[in-house]
Write an enzyme that holds these catalytic residues in place. Sequence first.
Site, PDB file in Angstrom:
ATOM      1  N   SER A 255       0.782  -1.240   0.000  1.00  0.00           N
ATOM      2  CA  SER A 255       0.000   0.000   0.000  1.00  0.00           C
ATOM      3  C   SER A 255       0.811   1.286   0.000  1.00  0.00           C
ATOM      4  CB  SER A 255      -0.960   0.016   1.194  1.00  0.00           C
ATOM      5  OG  SER A 255      -0.256   0.056   2.413  1.00  0.00           O
ATOM      6  N   LYS A 300      -5.778   4.525   8.512  1.00  0.00           N
ATOM      7  CA  LYS A 300      -4.701   5.325   7.922  1.00  0.00           C
ATOM      8  C   LYS A 300      -5.029   6.817   7.953  1.00  0.00           C
ATOM      9  CE  LYS A 300      -2.770   1.641   5.142  1.00  0.00           C
ATOM     10  NZ  LYS A 300      -2.322   1.162   3.830  1.00  0.00           N
TER      11      LYS A 300
END
EC number: 3.4.21.53
Length: 362
Positions: A255, A300
């Site tokens: 990611s 996140k």
Amino acid sequence: MPRRTATMLASTLALIGLLCAGLLLPVPYAEMSPGPTVNTLGEARGEPVLQVSGHKTYPTTGHLNMTTVRVTGADYKMNVVEAVYGWLAHDNVVVPHDTLYPDGKTEEQSTQENAEEFSQSQESAKVAALEELHIPVTSRIIVSSVVKDSPAEGTLHAGDVIKAVDGSPVKAPTDVAKLVTKHRPGQKVVFTVVPAKDAEAAEKTGKEPSASKDVTLTTKKADDGDRAIVGIQAGTDHTFPFTVDIKLADVGGPSAGLMFALGIVDKLTPGSLTGGKFVAGTGTIDDQGTVGPIGGIEMKLVGARNAGAQYFLTPAENCAAAASDIPDGLTLIKVKTIADAKASLDKIRSGDTAGLPSCSAS
């Protein structure tokens, strides 16, 4: 003993019993929480995250932070009380254990898989960044791995360059499987390859490998179906015109690809992509610069905002989930490609933020 006192005592004991059971009774859940965030333009453990040699680099300012998610281990046994607390906590997410560790995957297996994905994301980030800057990168289709006791074992080897299958040139790893599965199990297929040692020798001289040979294999039936296989995994290998190293330990998964790519672009171009602003983000990236979705987007966002981020580059496919609960003071920016991300950074740098592509919850 008065009835009221006895009732209260019984209720208290029952509550204590329930709490004890809750602490002892395991449930099939795992927890995700915000993890560390690292500036790809800065340092980690005392050394630059991005290191370039053999090409001119430029000073950078601001932040282009990659973000992470912490997860409980595969062997961690969550109890009822912890699960309830996690469900109620705003900054944590409780998910079924199989979501993080499917098919009984061990923590060691998950760590190895994440490390491989992280390594591949770094490679793709380099390719995407250089291609975005119109710096040529040489790519080859190779044998990435060979399955034990397969037709290819002992004949094809990891690192062999695949030039063609049955005379048809291959330009992508998926071409190999398509050409092999045109056959029925038991039929022969011809690979045109450059042996790994010859390819490596040519790469050291900066030349393309030229000497090739034909290898004939007999296909067999796949364990999970009737298609023909030879037992290899095809991949892509690249030759870069200069060295780009990404130094970041204890991180896994794909990611961070987008943020690594943007950091490389910033290092290789004059001026600052961010204009000194604090930008964080996430997203996988492929060799063509396409940004893909990731897991744990909510965690996140929290981690980025806690670190001081003002803007968050969000994969388009994660936009709806991200927009459902945006931390105060954080602006989400929808991106589909590295070019999208660069264009948005141009707007941030110039102060023209009204036209930034935004995420919506619908």
